[in-house]
Design an enzyme around this catalytic site. Structure first.
Site, PDB file in Angstrom:
ATOM      1  N   CYS A  86       0.949  -1.154   0.002  1.00  0.00           N
ATOM      2  CA  CYS A  86      -0.082   0.165  -0.153  1.00  0.00           C
ATOM      3  C   CYS A  86       0.928   1.034  -0.090  1.00  0.00           C
ATOM      4  O   CYS A  86       2.197   1.108   0.286  1.00  0.00           O
ATOM      5  CB  CYS A  86      -0.965  -0.223   1.219  1.00  0.00           C
ATOM      6  SG  CYS A  86      -1.937  -1.452   1.423  1.00  0.00           S
ATOM      7  N   ASP A  87       0.336   2.424  -0.424  1.00  0.00           N
ATOM      8  CA  ASP A  87       0.839   3.531  -0.373  1.00  0.00           C
ATOM      9  C   ASP A  87      -0.195   4.848  -0.175  1.00  0.00           C
ATOM     10  O   ASP A  87      -1.212   4.690  -0.867  1.00  0.00           O
ATOM     11  CB  ASP A  87       1.822   4.058  -1.423  1.00  0.00           C
ATOM     12  CG  ASP A  87       2.662   5.346  -1.336  1.00  0.00           C
ATOM     13  OD1 ASP A  87       3.952   4.639  -0.611  1.00  0.00           O
ATOM     14  OD2 ASP A  87       2.306   6.313  -1.348  1.00  0.00           O
ATOM     15  N   SER A  88       0.111   5.584   1.048  1.00  0.00           N
ATOM     16  CA  SER A  88      -1.007   6.563   1.222  1.00  0.00           C
ATOM     17  C   SER A  88      -0.488   7.892   1.035  1.00  0.00           C
ATOM     18  O   SER A  88       0.661   8.247   1.404  1.00  0.00           O
ATOM     19  CB  SER A  88      -1.382   6.384   2.647  1.00  0.00           C
ATOM     20  OG  SER A  88      -2.111   5.396   2.841  1.00  0.00           O
ATOM     21  N   GLY A 123      -3.098   3.493  -2.271  1.00  0.00           N
ATOM     22  CA  GLY A 123      -3.071   2.956  -3.419  1.00  0.00           C
ATOM     23  C   GLY A 123      -2.834   1.270  -2.863  1.00  0.00           C
ATOM     24  O   GLY A 123      -2.091   1.322  -1.844  1.00  0.00           O
TER      25      GLY A 123
END
Length: 222
Positions: A86-88, A123
């Site tokens: 994930c990436d925020s 994501g």
């Protein structure tokens, strides 16, 4: 919990150093192994400059998945494995904000976003590996609206001084000191913690994995 195996046949790998993401998955019945990627996020952000915001965070998650899959395969552990990455980033006032890293930047950001609404974009990428080969992959972005309180300068400065907002996307948390400064959210709360359980469930289904097959039976309380 009837039907939940003590140990699932598929290994789950979380490609993130975030203790909150790990805690969310553990509370939801998974016991992932953590493998942190070595992706140069700043370099990738430069490459993606000008791309749609949801595409940027999704590409970051995919790049992390590339690195984690390579590490897992090289280590010889990828027999039957699911990799989650994930990436925020926070989209506010038309700009994407990541981790502030320093108290001064955190204070500046909070003063700019107090009393307004931003969207935390996370994501997600899910990959299935069998016998060292990626056999399925899917990815998508989750967006949750965050309503920030109109916090006074003193409160913002004291929040930054705790150190909590320095290494989190958008300079806030929902489950820590920052929770006092959030007036509400619209959307998935787990996404605000860094990993959307509903979206992960859907992505797993897209690659023919039932999330319940990944659950681990809870240890009976003494």
């Amino acid at each position: 919990m009837t039907g939940v195996p003590a140990l699932p046949s598929t290994t789950v790998v979380l490609g993130s150093a975030s203790p909150t993401r790990l805690r969310v998955l553990r509370m939801a019945g998974l016991r992932p192994t953590v493998v942190v990627s070595d992706v140069d996020e700043d370099a990738l952000l430069d490459e993606l400059a000008g791309a749609p915001s949801d595409e940027i965070v999704t590409r970051l998650a995919e790049a992390k998945a590339d690195a984690v899959v390579a590490a897992v395969v090289a280590d010889g552990r990828a027999v039957d494995t699911v990799v989650l990455t994930c990436d925020s980033m926070l989209l506010i006032n038309g700009e994407l904000a990541g981790k502030p890293h320093t108290p001064d930047v955190a204070v500046e950001r909070w003063k700019a976003m107090r009393g307004s609404t931003g969207h935390l974009l996370t994501g997600h990428c899910v990959r299935k590996i069998v016998e060292g080969e990626t056999v399925a992959s899917t990815s998508r972005c989750e967006s949750t609206a965050i309503h920030f309180s109109d916090a006074p300068d003193e409160v913002i400065e004291r929040y930054a001084a705790t150190g909590e907002p320095l290494e989190v996307a958008g300079a806030f948390t929902l489950d820590g000191y920052g929770g006092w400064l959030i007036d509400g959210i619209d959307g998935d709360p787990s996404s605000v913690l860094g990993i959307s359980l509903p979206l992960v469930r859907k992505l797993l289904a897209e690659i023919n994995i039932n999330v319940t097959d990944l659950w681990i039976a809870p240890t009976p309380s003494s």
